[in-house]
Design an enzyme around this catalytic site. Structure first.
Site, PDB file in Angstrom:
ATOM      1  N   ALA A 162      -1.987  -3.097   7.178  1.00  0.00           N
ATOM      2  CA  ALA A 162      -1.027  -2.196   7.081  1.00  0.00           C
ATOM      3  C   ALA A 162      -0.665  -1.941   5.873  1.00  0.00           C
ATOM      4  CB  ALA A 162       0.273  -2.638   8.016  1.00  0.00           C
ATOM      5  N   ASN A 163       0.314  -1.013   5.566  1.00  0.00           N
ATOM      6  CA  ASN A 163       1.032  -0.895   4.229  1.00  0.00           C
ATOM      7  C   ASN A 163       2.529  -0.960   4.441  1.00  0.00           C
ATOM      8  OD1 ASN A 163      -1.420   0.615   3.316  1.00  0.00           O
ATOM      9  ND2 ASN A 163      -0.005   2.061   2.247  1.00  0.00           N
TER      10      ASN A 163
END
Ligand code: CTP
Ligand code: CA
Length: 227
Positions: free
Chosen positions: A33-34
């Site tokens: 994920a970011n």
């Protein structure tokens, strides 16, 4: 107000907003994920709704509530976000605030990947995700106004100008994410608005204030866009 007679400059305008991170699965319990709280994107969606727009928010996984007055769709992956956005076209404007994961694991294991003594960590084969903003910026159903964000740790304006051109956007909201304890997850933001007309540097302000100013700019621009 009991009797609200204020003009709603975005009444009748359909506006797509993406917000939050995407999660790209590795196996049933792990993902890539970011960093993104969704705060800035959700604040923009809410501010557009306050100006009367028909807001379609496509949100990745976030820990905050759906904004009031906004139609919100929840997705996990970049591919799901892209499909949801394209299904929403045509629209009058689109604002891409999501921190989309640039890559995903080519395969997602059906079962949890186990540690095996002596074998070491698994090697993930990564592939690139679709660029949702660029897809819409060059789409045959391109909205009249397309706004992107750029998160940079160096060469902020140069990188933002390159993204403006490459992705077919009208504005890039450029964010310096290099400093410690900065933008990501925080309440405040310092942005530059990059367009063909040049670079407009805004002072540091809250994410809600950035949202308010940005939607005022969007409303102003949509006045002059022929639909
Ligand atoms: N974006 C998108 N889909 C992607 C990647 C980015 O829609 N797969 C959008 C973001 O929502 C943002 C803009 O593109 O509006 C710029 O995102 P950013 O991550 O700054 O740029 P990238 O093109 O991914 O380049 P890089 O991460 O290498 O700087
Ligand atoms: Ca990126």
């Amino acid at each position: 107000a009991l009797l609200d007679i204020s003009p709603k400059p975005l009444a009748g305008r359909k506006i797509i907003v993406t917000s939050g991170p995407t999660h790209e699965p590795i196996d049933p319990v792990r993902y890539i994920a970011n960093r993104s709280s969704g705060r800035q994107g959700h604040a923009i969606a809410a501010a557009l709704a306050r100006l009367g727009a028909d807001v379609r928010l496509v949100s990745g996984p976030v820990g905050i509530a759906d904004p009031a007055g906004v139609t919100t769709q929840h997705v996990e992956t970049a591919n799901e976000m892209k499909d949801a956005v394209e299904q929403l076209l045509p629209a009058d404007a689109a604002v891409f605030v999501a921190a989309v994961a640039d890559w995903r694991s080519e395969t997602s294991a059906g079962e949890k990947i186990k540690k095996v003594a002596g074998e070491g960590p698994p090697a993930l084969q990564m592939i690139e995700n679709p660029d949702i903003l660029a897809g819409v910026g060059h789409h045959r159903k391109r909205p009249g106004l397309v706004v992107g964000f750029a998160a940079e740790t160096q060469d902020l304006v140069r990188n933002a100008e390159a993204k403006l051109a490459k992705k077919g956007a009208d504005f890039i909201v450029a964010n310096d994410v290099s400093h410690e304890g900065g933008v990501m997850g925080g309440d405040r933001n310092k942005v530059r608005i990059v367009s063909k007309a040049g670079v407009d540097e805004w002072p540091e302000m809250s994410k809600d204030e950035v949202a308010t100013r940005l939607v005022a700019l969007i409303a102003e621009r949509l006045k002059t866009v022929v639909v």
